[in-house]
Design a protein around this motif. Structure first.
Motif, PDB file in Angstrom:
ATOM      1  N   ARG A 187       0.862  -1.187   0.000  1.00 42.46           N
ATOM      2  CA  ARG A 187       0.000   0.000   0.000  1.00 42.46           C
ATOM      3  C   ARG A 187       0.897   1.235   0.000  1.00 42.46           C
ATOM      4  NH1 ARG A 187       0.248   2.203   5.089  1.00 42.46           N
ATOM      5  NH2 ARG A 187       0.712   0.812   6.855  1.00 42.46           N
ATOM      6  N   SER A 188       0.273   2.379   0.138  1.00 44.01           N
ATOM      7  CA  SER A 188       1.015   3.634   0.241  1.00 44.01           C
ATOM      8  C   SER A 188       1.201   4.025   1.711  1.00 44.01           C
ATOM      9  CB  SER A 188       0.247   4.749  -0.473  1.00 44.01           C
ATOM     10  OG  SER A 188       0.795   6.019  -0.181  1.00 44.01           O
ATOM     11  N   MET A 189       2.203   4.840   1.969  1.00 39.58           N
ATOM     12  CA  MET A 189       2.345   5.415   3.301  1.00 39.58           C
ATOM     13  C   MET A 189       1.166   6.360   3.539  1.00 39.58           C
ATOM     14  SD  MET A 189       5.800   6.990   4.969  1.00 39.58           S
ATOM     15  CE  MET A 189       6.111   6.791   6.715  1.00 39.58           C
ATOM     16  N   THR A 190       0.706   6.425   4.777  1.00 35.67           N
ATOM     17  CA  THR A 190      -0.475   7.221   5.115  1.00 35.67           C
ATOM     18  C   THR A 190      -0.175   8.207   6.239  1.00 35.67           C
ATOM     19  OG1 THR A 190      -1.247   5.665   6.791  1.00 35.67           O
ATOM     20  CG2 THR A 190      -1.966   5.272   4.507  1.00 35.67           C
ATOM     21  N   LYS A 191      -1.128   9.084   6.472  1.00 37.84           N
ATOM     22  CA  LYS A 191      -1.009  10.040   7.581  1.00 37.84           C
ATOM     23  C   LYS A 191      -0.950   9.297   8.915  1.00 37.84           C
ATOM     24  CE  LYS A 191      -3.130  14.220   9.513  1.00 37.84           C
ATOM     25  NZ  LYS A 191      -3.243  13.730  10.904  1.00 37.84           N
ATOM     26  N   GLU A 192      -1.711   8.201   9.029  1.00 35.74           N
ATOM     27  CA  GLU A 192      -1.690   7.409  10.260  1.00 35.74           C
ATOM     28  C   GLU A 192      -0.279   6.868  10.535  1.00 35.74           C
ATOM     29  OE1 GLU A 192      -5.714   7.893   8.863  1.00 35.74           O
ATOM     30  OE2 GLU A 192      -3.955   7.050   7.840  1.00 35.74           O
ATOM     31  N   ASP A 193       0.435   6.510   9.467  1.00 31.87           N
ATOM     32  CA  ASP A 193       1.809   6.035   9.621  1.00 31.87           C
ATOM     33  C   ASP A 193       2.717   7.151  10.133  1.00 31.87           C
ATOM     34  OD1 ASP A 193       1.261   3.433   8.608  1.00 31.87           O
ATOM     35  OD2 ASP A 193       1.498   4.155   6.554  1.00 31.87           O
ATOM     36  N   THR A 194       2.650   8.300   9.488  1.00 26.56           N
ATOM     37  CA  THR A 194       3.553   9.395   9.835  1.00 26.56           C
ATOM     38  C   THR A 194       3.214  10.015  11.194  1.00 26.56           C
ATOM     39  OG1 THR A 194       2.189  10.976   8.580  1.00 26.56           O
ATOM     40  CG2 THR A 194       4.042   9.950   7.428  1.00 26.56           C
ATOM     41  N   LEU A 203      13.039   8.482   9.508  1.00 30.12           N
ATOM     42  CA  LEU A 203      12.058   7.522   9.015  1.00 30.12           C
ATOM     43  C   LEU A 203      10.887   8.265   8.383  1.00 30.12           C
ATOM     44  CD1 LEU A 203      11.407   4.476   8.871  1.00 30.12           C
ATOM     45  CD2 LEU A 203      10.232   4.703  11.070  1.00 30.12           C
ATOM     46  N   ARG A 204      10.722   9.526   8.784  1.00 29.10           N
ATOM     47  CA  ARG A 204       9.654  10.377   8.251  1.00 29.10           C
ATOM     48  C   ARG A 204      10.225  11.507   7.388  1.00 29.10           C
ATOM     49  NH1 ARG A 204       4.813  13.338  11.734  1.00 29.10           N
ATOM     50  NH2 ARG A 204       4.857  15.324  10.644  1.00 29.10           N
ATOM     51  N   LYS A 205      11.299  12.118   7.856  1.00 27.31           N
ATOM     52  CA  LYS A 205      11.945  13.222   7.139  1.00 27.31           C
ATOM     53  C   LYS A 205      12.989  12.653   6.185  1.00 27.31           C
ATOM     54  CE  LYS A 205      15.148  17.033   7.977  1.00 27.31           C
ATOM     55  NZ  LYS A 205      15.928  17.752   9.008  1.00 27.31           N
ATOM     56  N   ILE A 206      12.730  12.717   4.881  1.00 25.06           N
ATOM     57  CA  ILE A 206      13.661  12.143   3.904  1.00 25.06           C
ATOM     58  C   ILE A 206      14.187  13.209   2.944  1.00 25.06           C
ATOM     59  CG2 ILE A 206      12.601   9.867   4.071  1.00 25.06           C
ATOM     60  CD1 ILE A 206      11.238  10.426   1.363  1.00 25.06           C
ATOM     61  N   ASN A 207      14.037  14.489   3.315  1.00 30.20           N
ATOM     62  CA  ASN A 207      14.573  15.632   2.553  1.00 30.20           C
ATOM     63  C   ASN A 207      13.903  15.829   1.197  1.00 30.20           C
ATOM     64  OD1 ASN A 207      16.383  16.195   4.634  1.00 30.20           O
ATOM     65  ND2 ASN A 207      17.954  14.855   3.771  1.00 30.20           N
ATOM     66  N   THR A 208      12.707  15.317   1.065  1.00 33.28           N
ATOM     67  CA  THR A 208      11.930  15.543  -0.140  1.00 33.28           C
ATOM     68  C   THR A 208      10.449  15.436   0.229  1.00 33.28           C
ATOM     69  OG1 THR A 208      11.552  14.843  -2.428  1.00 33.28           O
ATOM     70  CG2 THR A 208      11.936  13.116  -0.809  1.00 33.28           C
ATOM     71  N   THR A 209       9.600  16.064  -0.550  1.00 33.98           N
ATOM     72  CA  THR A 209       8.165  16.053  -0.277  1.00 33.98           C
ATOM     73  C   THR A 209       7.521  14.827  -0.917  1.00 33.98           C
ATOM     74  OG1 THR A 209       8.177  18.471  -0.312  1.00 33.98           O
ATOM     75  CG2 THR A 209       6.031  17.390  -0.408  1.00 33.98           C
ATOM     76  N   TYR A 210       6.654  14.160  -0.155  1.00 34.49           N
ATOM     77  CA  TYR A 210       5.996  12.964  -0.694  1.00 34.49           C
ATOM     78  C   TYR A 210       4.528  12.921  -0.275  1.00 34.49           C
ATOM     79  CZ  TYR A 210       7.182  11.096   3.991  1.00 34.49           C
ATOM     80  OH  TYR A 210       7.323  10.915   5.347  1.00 34.49           O
ATOM     81  N   TRP A 211       3.742  12.239  -1.107  1.00 31.57           N
ATOM     82  CA  TRP A 211       2.304  12.130  -0.879  1.00 31.57           C
ATOM     83  C   TRP A 211       1.960  11.112   0.206  1.00 31.57           C
ATOM     84  CZ3 TRP A 211      -0.295  15.905  -2.827  1.00 31.57           C
ATOM     85  CH2 TRP A 211      -0.023  16.429  -4.090  1.00 31.57           C
ATOM     86  N   LEU A 212       0.822  11.343   0.857  1.00 34.31           N
ATOM     87  CA  LEU A 212       0.202  10.370   1.751  1.00 34.31           C
ATOM     88  C   LEU A 212      -1.156  10.010   1.161  1.00 34.31           C
ATOM     89  CD1 LEU A 212       0.951  12.045   5.208  1.00 34.31           C
ATOM     90  CD2 LEU A 212       2.279  10.265   4.046  1.00 34.31           C
ATOM     91  N   ALA A 213      -1.562   8.777   1.281  1.00 34.38           N
ATOM     92  CA  ALA A 213      -2.830   8.330   0.687  1.00 34.38           C
ATOM     93  C   ALA A 213      -4.000   8.682   1.604  1.00 34.38           C
ATOM     94  CB  ALA A 213      -2.789   6.838   0.412  1.00 34.38           C
ATOM     95  N   ILE A 224       3.966  15.143   3.199  1.00 36.14           N
ATOM     96  CA  ILE A 224       5.010  15.470   4.165  1.00 36.14           C
ATOM     97  C   ILE A 224       6.056  16.335   3.476  1.00 36.14           C
ATOM     98  CG2 ILE A 224       6.873  14.544   5.621  1.00 36.14           C
ATOM     99  CD1 ILE A 224       4.149  13.998   6.773  1.00 36.14           C
ATOM    100  N   TYR A 225       6.367  17.473   4.092  1.00 37.06           N
ATOM    101  CA  TYR A 225       7.393  18.369   3.565  1.00 37.06           C
ATOM    102  C   TYR A 225       8.779  17.716   3.637  1.00 37.06           C
ATOM    103  CZ  TYR A 225       4.405  22.578   3.576  1.00 37.06           C
ATOM    104  OH  TYR A 225       3.437  23.511   3.337  1.00 37.06           O
ATOM    105  N   SER A 226       9.721  18.323   2.948  1.00 37.21           N
ATOM    106  CA  SER A 226      11.093  17.823   2.971  1.00 37.21           C
ATOM    107  C   SER A 226      11.714  17.913   4.367  1.00 37.21           C
ATOM    108  CB  SER A 226      11.959  18.600   1.975  1.00 37.21           C
ATOM    109  OG  SER A 226      11.950  19.989   2.282  1.00 37.21           O
TER     110      SER A 226
END
Length: 275
Positions: A187-194, A203-213, A224-226
């Protein structure tokens, strides 16, 4: 019987070299045969066979003992954030960064899916590979998340229809990262995960912006921002990263740590359940 092994003979008389013996006179010491010019008694042959079998059993016990010392449930030794040598395969085609609603892209043929890609200028993911996201000790199940982002996704934010489609697309895409030898679903990473991870954690901050499902308002998605902070949504069309999540089979085993498929040196090595 001279302390030897009694040779069970179904007939009452045995004739050997012209001499007749009663069955009661025969023992494993008195009966012999010639092998490679050497006279070998049945007793010696049986002793050798038994000793050889016992030696092999002892060797097998040692191997089992060594195996039990080296192999453990991944759920018992790994911690959240640890790297795992999980192989989701390689890309069989190259695809440029997505330019329209619902598209994935940004990856290169013959590269491992554990590697990370750049989806936005000046935002190169700092990590790659797979990491432990969650551990369920009751079921001995470990959930992994991509340490970076293996591809990019385009969400338009134009309508609720696009919003629902994007959530479905992100979660469905996660199934393409399932290696059936080790994992059961994706599945995709979600807000509940973060929400369970500190914003400063890599584990959350990876220096790039990514979507949550997850949906935000009527047309947007959470992201999540970079810098690791959560963003409620972007009012426009954007290309951000996609972070897949895979659930491993319960009671998956590990033989300890080593190098994973993308070069991380401290990753838990998995035992193929099919072997």
């Amino acid at each position: 019987m001279g302390g030897g092994y009694l040779l069970i003979i179904l007939v009452l008389l045995v004739v050997t070299n012209g001499i007749t013996y009663g069955a009661s006179q025969l023992t494993s010491e008195s009966v012999s045969y010639i092998k490679n010019g050497e006279t070998i008694t049945v007793k010696k042959a049986l002793d050798d066979l038994i000793n050889t079998s016992l030696t092999e059993i002892d060797k097998l016990k040692e191997k089992v003992s060594d195996y039990e010392e080296q192999v453990h449930f991944l759920s018992d030794v790994a911690k959240v954030g640890d790297y795992v040598a999980y192989d989701a395969g390689t890309w069989n085609e190259s695809k440029s960064k997505p330019k329209a609603q619902g598209e994935f892209g940004g990856y290169t043929s013959d590269t491992n899916r554990g590697e990370s890609v750049v989806c936005r200028e000046s935002q190169a993911p700092s990590l790659q590979g797979w990491r432990v996201l969650e551990i369920d000790q009751n079921t001995k199940t470990v959930t992994l998340v991509h340490a970076g982002q293996p591809e990019c996704y385009y969400h338009s934010g134009n309508s609720s229809t696009d919003q629902k489609a994007s959530i479905d697309n992100l979660n469905s895409r996660g199934n393409q990262y399932v290696n059936k030898a080790y994992a059961t679903s994706g599945r995709s990473m979600t807000k509940e995960d973060t929400d369970k991870i500190n914003s400063s954690s890599d584990l959350r901050k990876i220096n790039t912006t990514y979507w949550l499902a997850n949906a935000w308002e009527s047309t947007y998605l959470w992201s999540i921002y970079s810098n690791g902070n959560i963003n409620s949504g972007y009012s426009g069309a954007y290309v951000f990263g996609f972070r897949p999540v895979v659930v491993l089979k319960s009671k998956i085993l590990t033989t300890g740590k080593g190098k994973d498929q993308v070069g991380n040196n401290d990753a838990w090595l998995l035992v193929d359940p099919s072997n």
